[in-house]
Write a protein that holds these residues in place. Sequence first.
Motif, mmCIF file in Angstrom:
data_model
loop_
_atom_site.group_PDB
_atom_site.id
_atom_site.type_symbol
_atom_site.label_atom_id
_atom_site.label_comp_id
_atom_site.label_asym_id
_atom_site.label_seq_id
_atom_site.Cartn_x
_atom_site.Cartn_y
_atom_site.Cartn_z
ATOM 1 N N GLY A 62 -0.076 20.833 33.608
ATOM 2 C CA GLY A 62 -0.782 19.783 34.323
ATOM 3 C C GLY A 62 -1.014 18.521 33.532
ATOM 4 N N GLY A 63 -1.422 17.486 34.229
ATOM 5 C CA GLY A 63 -1.795 16.238 33.595
ATOM 6 C C GLY A 63 -3.266 16.241 33.222
ATOM 7 N N ALA A 64 -3.735 15.136 32.714
ATOM 8 C CA ALA A 64 -5.125 15.014 32.260
ATOM 9 C C ALA A 64 -6.004 14.372 33.328
ATOM 10 N N ASN A 65 -7.315 14.564 33.166
ATOM 11 C CA ASN A 65 -8.320 13.892 33.993
ATOM 12 C C ASN A 65 -8.111 14.159 35.483
ATOM 13 N N GLY A 66 -7.799 15.423 35.787
ATOM 14 C CA GLY A 66 -7.653 15.831 37.172
ATOM 15 C C GLY A 66 -6.284 15.602 37.771
ATOM 16 N N ALA A 67 -5.378 14.992 37.036
ATOM 17 C CA ALA A 67 -4.025 14.771 37.551
ATOM 18 C C ALA A 67 -3.276 16.093 37.609
ATOM 19 N N ASP A 68 -2.619 16.344 38.736
ATOM 20 C CA ASP A 68 -1.894 17.600 38.912
ATOM 21 C C ASP A 68 -0.634 17.637 38.052
ATOM 22 N N GLY A 69 -0.102 16.478 37.723
ATOM 23 C CA GLY A 69 1.094 16.373 36.913
ATOM 24 C C GLY A 69 1.307 14.918 36.544
ATOM 25 N N PRO A 70 2.368 14.624 35.811
ATOM 26 C CA PRO A 70 3.395 15.567 35.397
ATOM 27 C C PRO A 70 2.930 16.463 34.251
ATOM 28 N N GLY A 71 3.542 17.648 34.158
ATOM 29 C CA GLY A 71 3.360 18.483 32.993
ATOM 30 C C GLY A 71 4.323 18.057 31.903
ATOM 31 N N GLY A 72 4.111 18.577 30.719
ATOM 32 C CA GLY A 72 4.993 18.205 29.609
ATOM 33 C C GLY A 72 4.625 18.953 28.352
ATOM 34 N N ILE A 73 4.925 18.359 27.209
ATOM 35 C CA ILE A 73 4.765 19.030 25.916
ATOM 36 C C ILE A 73 3.815 18.231 25.037
ATOM 37 N N ALA A 74 2.806 18.934 24.517
ATOM 38 C CA ALA A 74 1.918 18.350 23.510
ATOM 39 C C ALA A 74 2.378 18.809 22.139
ATOM 40 N N LEU A 75 2.304 17.931 21.163
ATOM 41 C CA LEU A 75 2.681 18.253 19.793
ATOM 42 C C LEU A 75 1.421 18.433 18.957
ATOM 43 N N LEU A 76 1.336 19.573 18.253
ATOM 44 C CA LEU A 76 0.175 19.895 17.422
ATOM 45 C C LEU A 76 0.574 19.944 15.959
ATOM 46 N N ASP A 77 -0.360 19.606 15.083
ATOM 47 C CA ASP A 77 -0.117 19.673 13.648
ATOM 48 C C ASP A 77 -0.072 21.129 13.184
ATOM 49 N N HIS A 78 0.915 21.465 12.330
ATOM 50 C CA HIS A 78 1.077 22.833 11.835
ATOM 51 C C HIS A 78 -0.131 23.327 11.036
ATOM 52 N N ASP A 79 -0.752 22.435 10.284
ATOM 53 C CA ASP A 79 -1.778 22.844 9.329
ATOM 54 C C ASP A 79 -3.197 22.728 9.882
ATOM 55 N N THR A 127 18.944 19.582 20.460
ATOM 56 C CA THR A 127 18.755 19.656 21.911
ATOM 57 C C THR A 127 17.559 20.529 22.248
ATOM 58 N N LEU A 128 16.654 20.015 23.064
ATOM 59 C CA LEU A 128 15.554 20.791 23.615
ATOM 60 C C LEU A 128 15.814 20.978 25.098
ATOM 61 N N ILE A 129 15.465 22.185 25.603
ATOM 62 C CA ILE A 129 15.643 22.517 27.012
ATOM 63 C C ILE A 129 14.282 22.820 27.604
ATOM 64 N N THR A 130 14.011 22.353 28.815
ATOM 65 C CA THR A 130 12.783 22.713 29.510
ATOM 66 C C THR A 130 13.114 23.270 30.893
ATOM 67 N N SER A 131 12.160 24.055 31.430
ATOM 68 C CA SER A 131 12.319 24.650 32.755
ATOM 69 C C SER A 131 11.134 24.274 33.627
ATOM 70 N N GLU A 132 11.116 24.767 34.880
ATOM 71 C CA GLU A 132 10.148 24.301 35.866
ATOM 72 C C GLU A 132 9.517 25.462 36.646
ATOM 73 N N TRP A 133 8.198 25.429 36.772
ATOM 74 C CA TRP A 133 7.480 26.357 37.655
ATOM 75 C C TRP A 133 6.792 25.538 38.743
ATOM 76 N N GLY A 134 5.604 25.001 38.427
ATOM 77 C CA GLY A 134 4.879 24.200 39.396
ATOM 78 C C GLY A 134 3.668 23.572 38.736
ATOM 79 N N THR A 135 3.019 22.680 39.437
ATOM 80 C CA THR A 135 1.775 22.088 38.939
ATOM 81 C C THR A 135 0.634 23.080 39.142
ATOM 82 N N PRO A 136 -0.537 22.844 38.527
ATOM 83 C CA PRO A 136 -1.651 23.781 38.698
ATOM 84 C C PRO A 136 -2.008 24.077 40.152
ATOM 85 N N SER A 137 -2.014 23.071 41.003
ATOM 86 C CA SER A 137 -2.399 23.316 42.402
ATOM 87 C C SER A 137 -1.383 24.179 43.140
#
Length: 474
Positions: free
Chosen positions: A157-174, A203-213
Amino acid sequence: MADAAHSISDPTFYRSPVEAAAAPPERLAYVVAFDRSAQRPDALVTIDVDAESADYGRVVGWSDLPTRGDELHHFGWNACSSALAHAGHDISGLQRRYLLLPGLRSSNVHVFDTQPDPRQPRLVKTITAAELAEKAGYSRPHTLHCGPDGIFLSCLGGANGADGPGGIALLDHDTFDVLRAWETDRGPQYLAYDAWWHLNQNTLITSEWGTPSMIEDGTIPDLLLGHQYGHALHFWDLAEGRHLQRVDLGEQHQMVLELRPSHDPEATWGFAGVVVSTEDLSASVWRWHRDGGEWTADKVITIPAEPVDAERLPPVLRPFGAVPPFVTDINLSVDDRFLYVSCWGTGELKQYDVSDPAAPREVGSVHLGGMVRRAAHPAAPTEPLSGGAQMVEVSRDGRRIYLTNSLYGSWDDQYYPDGVGAWFAKIDTDPDAGGGLRIDERVFPHGDEFRGLRAHQVRLQGGDSSSDSYCYRR
């Protein structure tokens, strides 16, 4: 990469699939379990899978979350063998030590340290939904993989109540801080689910399910029959976060979920599982591969629905008079020889020889649970099982397969309305003999052993077949 390899201190970072398969076997399995009612904390459960241990097959550790209503789903390690591909980072102290547990409903991510006592991981940090939303613009974290630039966390899901788009967040390893959204140019991508890669092909590959709603209250028949759930694969420039190509599998092929790229770092193919076809309720597995300068995908496995009297079906399926297989997870052995396909609807785990990935050949099958069959475990032959073979994980040497039975809380309730229960099973196979599956009667934590929680994904101590990507062929 060679210089980085010499600086690695964690012995569970493997240069190649061959090295990973030859390493000592796992002794512990970690399972996330959740409370559907959200009245009690979800938990990280530790199971002894050392065949020489007096506790073999038993729950030996239990770590509650500090919150309620998270709905733990997928989870993973902070670091893995992809560390050998790091460039410009000091990785000398990096270890496969922390398990990150996303809450699919809460959008929190809880970080557990498996040291000093691997049987009893301890909570060390919570990444809040607010931080995920503010820094990456996402919610509903689903799947994570440790990668060369950080921890990749796919979100529905998206932020602040947005149903989408979904995507990828990057987090620090440490620090596990949320750094940013990974994408720099998302192209037509809107729905999200899994993300994996071919490291050496950038190359990165992504797939699809649905938004939270679309998912949080169960399957919505109008959306399914209207072909509104995901039915495409997306290919990206891994280094730049830039969308390159969309490959549509056909709108009737609804819910493109798990991605399993080849472990051979020089190969350019992998498998994707599709839950259901609206044409005939069949499920399927597709092989993606490079064709010249483009990516393409073709269906290589079709699993038909099983006709059954309507009164034996859950209400949502009675008009169709058949049990759909519902392929909800797939897993590829580290040597790329065997593909495991979970059919959550029929309760079947299928094993395919994929030595030729374009022509899989079925070589093994077991049944546990299923909407109609309710196949019992040999350790409790008089107890019909609810749920079905769902999340599947394979040991690095390819000889042990682990299963759990819950899909997602609301979907469990929709397709198993009399209760899904909770169970964990181990299946043995012999790759040297060409496959074949045998249920281990000694390993069957179930029911009260999960304290009323539902069991979902499995991770194995030291890594497993879906936790690592490799930089070297040998």
